[in-house]
Design a protein around this motif. Structure first.
Motif, mmCIF file in Angstrom:
data_model
loop_
_atom_site.group_PDB
_atom_site.id
_atom_site.type_symbol
_atom_site.label_atom_id
_atom_site.label_comp_id
_atom_site.label_asym_id
_atom_site.label_seq_id
_atom_site.Cartn_x
_atom_site.Cartn_y
_atom_site.Cartn_z
ATOM 1 N N LEU A 230 11.993 1.686 -3.911
ATOM 2 C CA LEU A 230 10.720 3.061 -4.002
ATOM 3 C C LEU A 230 11.514 4.204 -4.619
ATOM 4 O O LEU A 230 10.598 4.422 -5.263
ATOM 5 N N ALA A 231 12.471 4.789 -3.669
ATOM 6 C CA ALA A 231 12.798 5.547 -5.059
ATOM 7 C C ALA A 231 12.908 5.911 -6.616
ATOM 8 O O ALA A 231 12.862 6.523 -6.978
ATOM 9 N N LEU A 232 13.969 4.987 -7.033
ATOM 10 C CA LEU A 232 13.589 4.221 -8.696
ATOM 11 C C LEU A 232 13.315 3.808 -9.035
ATOM 12 O O LEU A 232 12.721 4.220 -10.095
ATOM 13 N N ALA A 233 11.909 3.848 -8.334
ATOM 14 C CA ALA A 233 10.389 3.101 -9.134
ATOM 15 C C ALA A 233 9.429 4.553 -9.357
ATOM 16 O O ALA A 233 9.148 4.393 -10.244
ATOM 17 N N CYS A 234 9.917 4.941 -8.319
ATOM 18 C CA CYS A 234 8.640 6.319 -8.259
ATOM 19 C C CYS A 234 9.311 7.263 -9.222
ATOM 20 O O CYS A 234 8.672 8.212 -9.748
ATOM 21 N N GLY A 235 10.632 7.261 -9.541
ATOM 22 C CA GLY A 235 11.383 7.958 -10.325
ATOM 23 C C GLY A 235 10.780 8.056 -11.495
ATOM 24 O O GLY A 235 11.056 8.719 -12.938
ATOM 25 N N SER A 236 11.297 6.594 -12.110
ATOM 26 C CA SER A 236 10.962 6.225 -13.681
ATOM 27 C C SER A 236 9.875 5.032 -14.201
ATOM 28 O O SER A 236 9.612 4.769 -13.238
ATOM 29 N N ARG A 237 8.515 5.234 -15.001
ATOM 30 C CA ARG A 237 7.582 5.028 -15.547
ATOM 31 C C ARG A 237 7.887 3.522 -16.589
ATOM 32 O O ARG A 237 8.681 4.018 -17.441
ATOM 33 N N HIS A 238 6.624 3.029 -16.322
ATOM 34 C CA HIS A 238 6.913 2.509 -18.279
ATOM 35 C C HIS A 238 6.288 2.594 -18.956
ATOM 36 O O HIS A 238 5.063 3.617 -19.337
ATOM 37 N N ILE B 14 10.439 11.171 -2.605
ATOM 38 C CA ILE B 14 9.092 11.034 -2.587
ATOM 39 C C ILE B 14 9.230 9.182 -2.052
ATOM 40 O O ILE B 14 9.538 8.830 -1.210
ATOM 41 N N GLY B 15 9.745 8.520 -3.123
ATOM 42 C CA GLY B 15 10.553 7.420 -2.689
ATOM 43 C C GLY B 15 11.302 7.223 -1.463
ATOM 44 O O GLY B 15 10.424 5.965 -0.230
ATOM 45 N N HIS B 16 12.668 7.809 -1.367
ATOM 46 C CA HIS B 16 12.890 7.905 -0.451
ATOM 47 C C HIS B 16 12.515 7.668 0.778
ATOM 48 O O HIS B 16 12.566 7.424 1.543
ATOM 49 N N ILE C 25 0.737 -1.262 -0.179
ATOM 50 C CA ILE C 25 -0.246 -0.112 -0.231
ATOM 51 C C ILE C 25 0.880 1.182 0.032
ATOM 52 O O ILE C 25 0.375 2.259 -0.920
ATOM 53 N N ARG C 26 2.025 1.187 1.077
ATOM 54 C CA ARG C 26 2.878 2.322 0.792
ATOM 55 C C ARG C 26 3.740 2.801 -0.576
ATOM 56 O O ARG C 26 4.051 3.269 -1.006
ATOM 57 N N SER C 27 3.887 1.738 -0.594
ATOM 58 C CA SER C 27 4.275 1.160 -2.591
ATOM 59 C C SER C 27 3.955 2.422 -3.703
ATOM 60 O O SER C 27 4.030 3.312 -4.723
ATOM 61 N N ILE C 28 2.456 1.809 -4.072
ATOM 62 C CA ILE C 28 1.337 2.224 -4.487
ATOM 63 C C ILE C 28 1.500 3.534 -4.017
ATOM 64 O O ILE C 28 0.815 4.485 -5.336
ATOM 65 N N LEU C 29 1.015 3.886 -3.216
ATOM 66 C CA LEU C 29 0.977 5.718 -2.643
ATOM 67 C C LEU C 29 1.903 6.817 -3.408
ATOM 68 O O LEU C 29 1.322 7.460 -3.769
ATOM 69 N N ALA C 30 2.672 5.911 -2.911
ATOM 70 C CA ALA C 30 3.930 7.041 -3.278
ATOM 71 C C ALA C 30 3.946 7.009 -4.674
ATOM 72 O O ALA C 30 4.017 8.014 -5.066
ATOM 73 N N MET C 31 3.871 5.567 -5.569
ATOM 74 C CA MET C 31 4.292 5.201 -6.513
ATOM 75 C C MET C 31 2.862 6.040 -7.741
ATOM 76 O O MET C 31 2.687 7.068 -8.261
ATOM 77 N N ASN C 32 2.316 5.928 -7.276
ATOM 78 C CA ASN C 32 0.723 6.329 -8.078
ATOM 79 C C ASN C 32 -0.569 7.390 -7.616
ATOM 80 O O ASN C 32 -1.569 8.010 -8.582
ATOM 81 N N VAL C 33 -0.043 7.791 -5.994
ATOM 82 C CA VAL C 33 -0.988 8.346 -5.610
ATOM 83 C C VAL C 33 -0.810 10.301 -5.446
ATOM 84 O O VAL C 33 -1.361 11.055 -5.856
ATOM 85 N N ILE C 34 0.543 9.954 -4.516
ATOM 86 C CA ILE C 34 1.673 10.969 -4.441
ATOM 87 C C ILE C 34 1.795 11.517 -5.623
ATOM 88 O O ILE C 34 1.646 13.119 -5.894
#
Length: 287
Positions: free
Chosen positions: A229-237, A214-216, A42-51
């Motif tokens: 999580l930081a790298l995931a929030c900063g890079s997307r498909h 945000i991911g950090h 939940i925290r990961s999806i919140l950071a990546m796709n909501v915040i």
């Protein structure tokens, strides 16, 4: 087949092979890690796709951004983890079970979350937006689920062969990705250069930098998890972002170029982040 078709096919195949190699090294407990840790999921999806989406929408409302920039940032913000990322996350010291688990979990969640997020964006942008869950499913199935599953099957049936071929396959596929993406970036350069005066490159830099921050901050107490999580929030498909654009904004120039150049810019910004959190060690001077 045209040259553009050959380049596109080479890129698709090489990305498929890279995820296939991940599958040859992956364990089932790594793939399912986040589904057994719902709090972190939940925290990961919140950071990546909501915040991240909220940040992009807020910036779009506060600043007079060009339409192409707004569209590119929104489509990137709702997209899941790119296929190339877990290898980079693991090589940068991220925990494999979190990196692989996030790739799978974010892809599965995106089948529902991406269409829902796009429909929600109609309240922020005065246009009708849409993408069918089946379209998202087809992209993530072909680029992530299928090669990952095939790689795991090969590992199960022939572990010795999988161990021997993983590294050369990964090296060859990475080289093909680099060679294939250069002409694509060159072709998109005119559209991108026309947006320079509107702050396009700065917006892509800030998007990646905001995602890393945000991911950090949300990644938790474990430093390796924060890196993932930081790298995931900063890079997307990019494929999902391009699919959303093609369906909703086919006539807006520059959007595809921005999405593709995001790959390069996010890589550069991420490299600075990794240098910050893990500075190179200095060899002791000789006495």
């Amino acid at each position: 087949m045209t040259l553009a078709g050959v380049i596109s096919l080479a890129l698709t195949v090489s990305l498929f092979v890279l995820v296939f190699v991940l599958g040859m090294k992956a364990k089932l407990e790594e793939i399912t890690f986040l589904f057994r840790n719902p709090g972190l999921l939940i925290r990961s999806i919140l950071a990546m796709n909501v915040i991240m989406l909220a940040v992009v929408v807020l910036a779009s409302q506060l600043f007079d951004l060009a339409p192409a920039i707004k569209i590119a940032l929104v489509t990137l913000a709702v997209s899941p983890v790119p296929p190339l990322l877990p290898g980079k996350q693991i090589a940068s010291g991220g925990t494999p079970h979190y990196a692989l688990g996030l790739l799978v979990a974010a892809s599965i969640v995106s089948i529902v979350l991406v269409p829902l997020s796009i429909e929600t964006m109609e309240y922020a942008f005065p246009v009708e937006l849409r993408i069918a869950p089946s379209k998202v499913l087809s992209v993530v199935a072909l680029s992530i689920f299928a090669p990952l599953a095939l790689g795991m099957i090969v590992q199960w049936l022939a572990p010795n062969i999988a161990e021997r071929v993983a590294k050369p396959l990964s090296s060859a596929a990475t080289a093909i990705v680099v060679v294939a993406i250069i002409p694509i970036l060159i072709k998109g350069w005119p559209d991108l250069s026309n947006l320079f005066g509107n702050g396009a490159v700065l917006c892509l830099v800030l998007f990646s930098a905001s995602g890393l921050l945000i991911g950090h901050l949300i990644g938790g107490p474990n430093a390796d998890d924060r890196t993932v999580l930081a790298l995931a929030c900063g890079s997307r498909h990019p494929s999902i972002a391009l699919a959303i654009t093609a369906l909703n904004f086919p006539g807006v120039p520059g959007v595809a170029a921005l999405i593709l150049y995001h790959l390069v810019i996010s890589g550069l910004v991420s490299a600075l982040y990794l240098r910050w959190i893990k500075p190179p060690t200095q060899s002791p001077s000789a006495n």
